[in-house]
Design an enzyme around this catalytic site. Structure first.
Site: not given
Length: 871
Positions: A276, A422
Site C-alpha cells: 500500500s 491491497d
C-alpha cells in the site's frame, strides 16, 4: 546557515514527471474513452465496471438465525475490552510519567527526544546509560539472555586459529558459529537493556567473526572452489536482511524518515518490501541510487505527493459513480514520478541492486497473496503493482497488473486479466515469502498502520528503549498493569479468530475483512513511529512541507535506537557478501584481492552504495540454476555439478539411451573382473573414512562438509535377511531349474532396495547408483586403476547378491549365455562379472576369509558379460 542550492542533476529529478501522454507506455493509453461502458484487456485499469452480485451459498437455517445476534454480541464484547485496553495503556503512561521518568533522567529523556542529529542522540543516550547504571551491565559477560560461555569459547577459538594461520580450521569453526541469532547474540532482549549498544562480549564476538571472514576471503592457501563453497554455505545459514514497509494511508509517509536514517548510516538492506503506502516508499527507494535519495528525502518531497488533491465535490461524485474515491488513471500518472516512468521490477533491480517486493491480493477471496519482484514478475510494471497494492475497497478499484513484452509493448501481466487489490487485507508483512525467495532470516519492520499501532506495547522494553525503573529489569507500569494489557490484547485476538473461523463477518465492498487484525504485523525488529491525533484527521490527505519535515524527523528518531543492532547484523552479512563477490570475480579473472578492507565492486561508479549484483541467495535462484544444469546435461554440454563431475567419473560413465523408456549408464572401457582377495588386506573402514577419493586436496572442504551424515551406513543389513535364507532354500528346491516369468522384475526390485540402503556413492539417489555401472552396492573405496579407471573394493557383508533368492541365482549356463547374447545384440557393452555366483559360493568365500571385488585390468581374469540391473 541556508541550505546549499541543489545541483543540476537534483533539479532534473524534481522537474521530470516521467509522463508522456502520447507514449504507448502512458497509463492513459490503456483506458477506454469515458463513454465506453465496459472493460477489456486493452483497457485493464478503466474504472467504469458493472459487476454482477454473486449469489451467496446457503449455510442453513440455524446459521442464518444465529449469525447476526452472535456477531453483534462478539462486537459488543470487543468494544468493552477495547475500552478497557485504552484505559490500561493510559494508566501505564501516567505511572511512567509520575514514577519512572523523574528528575535528571527525565531531563535527559527530553533531550533524547529532541535530538536533531544522530551524533547528538548518541551522546545523550550514553549519558542516560551512565546515569542509570546500564554501562555496568555491558561490562559483565555473564547473562541469562544468551549463551555467554559458548560465545566466549567460540571467540577464543577463532582468535587462536586466525593467529595460527589455520585457514581450514577457521572455515570449519565459522561454518558452525555463523548462524542467524547464534547463541542468542541477535536477540532483541540483548539490545533492550540499554539505550545504545549491547554487551561488550557480544560486540567483540561480532568483530572477530567479521575479521575471520575477511581472513578467509584473502587467504592464499585455499582454492577458489573451496572459498566459493564456504561462503555459499555460510550465506545460506546466516541469511539476508529485509526492510519491510507497512501500509497505513498517509501514516505511511513516516517511512521516508526511517529510510533516511538507514541511508545516512549506510545500513540499507538489499531486500525491500512495501505494501500500500509502503509500496510507494519502497518504489522510490529501489529506483534511485543512494546519492539520488539523499537529494530527494527532504521536506520538498511533499510537493510530489498530490494523490489526494481533488476537492470534496469531485471525489464524492466519483465515489457514487464508480464505488471508489480516487481515479485509477490519475493515480497511475501521479505515481510514475516515484517509479521513474514505466520501469519494471527487473530494470529497477539492474539499476540499483535492490530487490523491490510489493505484496498484492487477487480479487478472488480464496486466491493466495502474491509477492511481486524481479524473480516472480520481472517484466511487471512497478506503477501498476503500486496501484494494485493501494487498491483498498472504497478507495481505489482493483487493478489489472501490466507488463512489458519482448518488443517493449504494454500488455496485461496475466492472460486472464485478473484484478488485484491491497495486500494489507491479508498479508501486510510477507515474511514467509521473503524467507522462501531471498533467504531473509532477519526482518526490519516499519509499522505505521493506524489500527495496529496502538497495540504495540513492549512490557519489558524494546530495542534502545529499556524500562526506566529497577535498572531495566522491571515491567512497564508494574507487573499487574503489564499482565492486564497482555491478557486483554490476547482476548481481543481470540474474538477476532472466532469471527473469522465461523465466517460471521459479511463481505464489505466485495472484500473479506475478517483477517485484518489477525496477521503478523511485527518482525525481528519492529519500528513504530509516534503519530499524533492530528494524523487521523489527515489520513487521506497529502502532506505539506511542514508535515513532511516533522514526519522525516520522527521517522529518523524512531530508527536511531535500532541502528546499533542493525549495524552488528550488517557487519557479518556484508563480510559474507564481500567474500562471495570477490570469489565470484576471482573465478572469472583468476585473481583475488589481498586487502581485507577492499570494498564491494560496483557495476556503475555513479551508483553510490549500490552493491555488485551478486545474486541474493534464494531457492528460486537455485531452482533456475538446477533446471539450466539439467538442460545442459541433456544436450551433452559441459559444465554444472553433475554426479560424474563431483566424483571425477565423467570420463568413465556415459548415458546409454538404448533401453526403451529407461535411462541407463554404461562403461566406456571393457570393465573390471571380479577377483578374490583376503579380507585381511582390505583397509579398515572407520567412521571418518571417505568412501570416494576427491579430485584434489583442494576439494576436501566441499567433499567432507557434513561427513557425519554422509557416511552413515548399514553393514548389517544382509545379516538381517539370514533368517529368511533358510526359508528360501527350503522352498526353492522344487523350482531350482524353473525360470519365473517375473524373475527379472523381482531381481531389479530387490537389487534396487539393497543398493538404496548400502549405496556406493555419497548420495542415495538412484541416478548416482546407476553412475557406478552396475557394481553391487556396499561400502567401497575408490583408487585409481589402469588408464585412470577407478577400482572399487566391495564389502562382502553388504553384497547385493546375498539378497537374491536362490531360484533366481541357480539358472542354467545356457540360459545365462542367451541373456548375455541378447544384451550384446542390443548394442550394450559388456562389463566383467558374468561368472555365475551362487549363494553357496558366497558362503564358502566368507568362510574362507576371502571376498569378491572388481579390479580393473587383473591378469588372468575372465572377461564375461555382467549381471546388469534389470537384466
Amino acid at each position: 546557515m541556508p541550505p546549499s542550492p541543489p545541483s543540476s542533476a537534483a533539479a532534473d529529478q524534481w522537474n521530470i514527471d516521467y509522463v508522456n501522454e502520447d507514449s504507448p507506455l502512458s497509463p492513459r493509453s490503456f483506458s477506454l474513452p469515458p463513454e465506453s461502458p465496459q472493460l477489456s484487456t486493452a483497457s485493464p485499469i478503466h474504472q467504469r465496471v458493472s459487476r454482477k452480485r454473486q449469489r451467496a451459498t446457503s449455510q442453513g437455517l440455524t446459521y442464518n438465525v444465529i449469525r447476526w445476534p452472535l456477531l453483534f454480541f462478539i462486537f459488543f464484547i470487543i468494544y468493552l475490552e477495547f475500552s478497557a485496553y485504552v484505559i490500561t495503556r493510559q494508566i501505564v503512561n501516567v505511572f511512567e510519567w509520575l514514577v519512572a521518568w523523574r528528575g535528571y533522567k527525565a531531563k535527559l529523556r527530553k533531550e533524547l527526544r529532541k535530538a536533531k542529529t544522530y551524533d547528538e542522540w548518541v551522546n545523550t543516550a550514553k549519558k542516560l546509560d551512565k546515569h542509570l547504571g546500564f554501562d555496568d551491565w555491558k561490562d559483565v559477560e555473564e547473562d541469562s539472555y544468551f549463551d555467554w560461555a559458548l560465545v566466549r569459547r567460540v571467540r577464543r577459538t577463532l582468535t587462536r586459529l586466525r593467529a595460527a594461520n589455520d585457514t581450514r580450521g577457521l572455515m570449519d569453526a565459522l561454518a558452525v558459529c555463523v548462524r542467524a541469532n547464534f547463541a542468542g547474540t541477535e536477540s532483541v532482549k540483548m539490545y533492550s537493556e540499554t539505550f545504545i549498544g549491547t554487551k561488550k562480549a557480544v560486540e567483540a564476538h561480532i568483530k572477530e567473526v567479521a575479521a575471520c571472514l575477511d581472513y578467509v576471503r584473502t587467504a592464499t592457501d585455499v582454492s577458489l572452489e573451496e572459498k566459493r563453497a564456504f561462503f555459499r554455505a555460510v550465506n545460506k545459514h546466516y541469511g539476508s536482511s529485509a526492510l519491510c514497509l507497512s501500509g497505513g494511508a498517509s501514516f505511511g509517509y513516516y517511512h521516508f524518515g526511517v529510510i533516511k536514517a538507514f541511508l545516512e548510516a549506510d545500513l540499507l538492506p538489499r531486500v525491500i518490501t512495501g505494501t500500500s503506502a509502503g509500496g510507494l516508499c519502497a518504489a522510490l527507494l529501489c529506483t534511485r541510487t543512494d546519492s539520488e535519495l539523499k537529494e530527494l528525502l527532504v521536506p520538498e518531497l511533499a510537493d510530489k505527493i498530490t494523490a489526494c488533491s481533488d476537492p470534496f465535490t469531485v471525489w464524492f461524485k466519483r465515489f457514487r459513480q464508480t464505488g471508489a474515491r480516487f481515479d485509477t488513471i490519475d493515480w497511475a500518472r501521479r505515481s510514475m514520478w516515484f517509479t521513474r516512468g514505466s520501469l519494471t521490477f527487473k530494470e529497477a533491480y539492474t539499476k540499483t541492486g535492490r530487490a523491490l517486493n510489493i505484496s498484492v491480493v487477487p480479487s478472488d477471496r480464496h486466491s493466495p497473496t502474491i509477492l511481486l519482484n524481479h524473480l516472480t514478475a520481472p517484466n511487471c510494471l512497478i506503477w501498476s503493482a503500486i496501484l494494485a497494492s493501494a487498491a483498498v475497497p472504497g478507495i481505489l478499484n482493483p487493478v489489472v497488473l501490466m507488463a512489458k513484452d519482448r518488443s517493449g509493448n504494454i500488455k496485461p501481466h496475466n492472460l486472464g486479466g485478473s484484478r488485484f487489490k491491497d495486500g494489507s487485507l491479508r498479508e501486510d508483512i510477507p515474511l514467509g515469502s521473503l524467507h522462501t525467495q531471498f533467504n531473509c532470516n532477519f526482518s526490519i519492520v516499519s509499522q505505521t498502520n493506524p489500527h495496529i499501532h496502538l497495540f504495540f506495547f513492549a512490557p519489558r522494553g524494546s530495542v534502545g528503549r529499556p524500562v526506566a525503573h529497577r535498572k531495566g529489569k522491571g515491567w512497564r507500569g508494574g507487573f499487574i498493569l503489564s499482565a492486564l494489557e497482555s491478557y486483554i490484547k490476547l482476548d481481543l485476538s481470540k474474538h477476532f479468530k472466532v469471527i473469522r473461523d465461523l465466517d460471521l463477518m459479511p463481505q464489505i465492498l466485495q472484500s473479506d475483512w475478517s483477517g485484518v487484525f489477525l496477521q503478523r504485523f511485527s518482525g525481528d525488529l519492529t519500528l513504530t513511529p509516534r503519530s499524533t491525533i492530528g494524523d487521523w484527521f489527515h489520513i487521506l490527505s497529502d502532506p505539506d512541507r511542514p508535515q513532511m519535515k516533522r514526519m522525516l524527523r520522527v521517522g529518523e528518531r524512531v530508527a536511531w535506537p535500532a541502528l546499533g543492532m542493525v549495524r552488528n547484523r550488517m557487519t557479518v552479512e556484508r563480510a559474507i557478501l564481500r567474500g562471495r563477490s570477490e570469489v565470484r570475480t576471482a573465478l572469472s579473472h583468476d585473481r583475488t584481492s589481498n586487502d581485507p578492507a577492499t570494498s564491494l565492486p560496483e557495476t556503475n561508479p555513479e551508483l553510490t552504495g549500490a552493491l555488485d549484483h551478486v545474486p541474493i541467495e534464494s531457492d528460486v535462484d537455485a531452482g533456475f540454476v538446477s533446471r539450466s544444469r539439467r538442460a545442459r546435461n541433456k544436450t551433452g554440454s559441459k559444465g554444472g555439478d553433475t554426479p560424474e563431475e563431483q566424483l571425477n567419473l565423467a570420463g568413465v560413465f556415459q548415458l546409454d539411451e538404448s533401453s526403451k523408456g529407461v535411462r541407463r549408464r554404461k562403461q566406456k572401457k571393457s570393465g573390471m573382473p571380479l577377483v578374490a582377495e583376503p579380507l585381511g588386506e582390505l583397509p579398515e573402514v572407520s567412521p571418518t573414512h571417505s568412501p570416494i577419493a576427491t579430485e584434489s586436496p583442494q576439494r576436501n572442504y566441499t567433499s567432507n562438509f557434513g561427513d557425519s551424515f554422509r557416511h552413515v551406513r548399514a553393514p548389517s543389513l544382509p545379516a538381517l535377511s539370514s533368517p529368511f535364507r533358510s526359508i528360501r532354500s527350503n522352498t526353492s528346491s522344487s523350482s531350482n531349474n524353473v525360470q519365473s516369468p517375473s524373475s527379472s522384475q523381482r531381481f531389479r526390485s530387490q537389487l534396487s532396495i539393497t543398493r538404496w540402503f548400502g549405496g556406493v556413492s555419497e548420495s542415495s539417489s538412484d541416478e548416482e547408483d546407476e553412475d557406478l555401472g552396475g557394481l553391487q552396492s556396499g561400502e567401497a573405496t575408490a583408487s585409481s586403476g589402469e588408464e585412470g579407471i577407478p577400482t572399487f573394493q566391495l564389502d562382502s557383508a553388504v553384497e547385493s547378491h546375498s539378497d537374491r533368492s536362490e531360484d533366481e541365482m541357480l539358472h542354467s549356463g545356457a540360459n545365462v549365455k542367451e541373456e548375455y547374447q541378447s544384451e550384446e545384440s542390443e548394442g550394450k557393452i559388456p562389463i566383467p562379472g558374468g561368472e555365475r555366483v551362487t549363494q553357496e559360493k558366497i558362503d564358502a568365500s566368507m568362510a574362507s576369509g576371502e571376498r569378491l571385488r572388481p579390479a580393473g585390468g587383473s591378469k588372468g581374469s575372465a572377461k564375461t558379460p555382467p549381471v546388469q540391473d534389470g537384466a
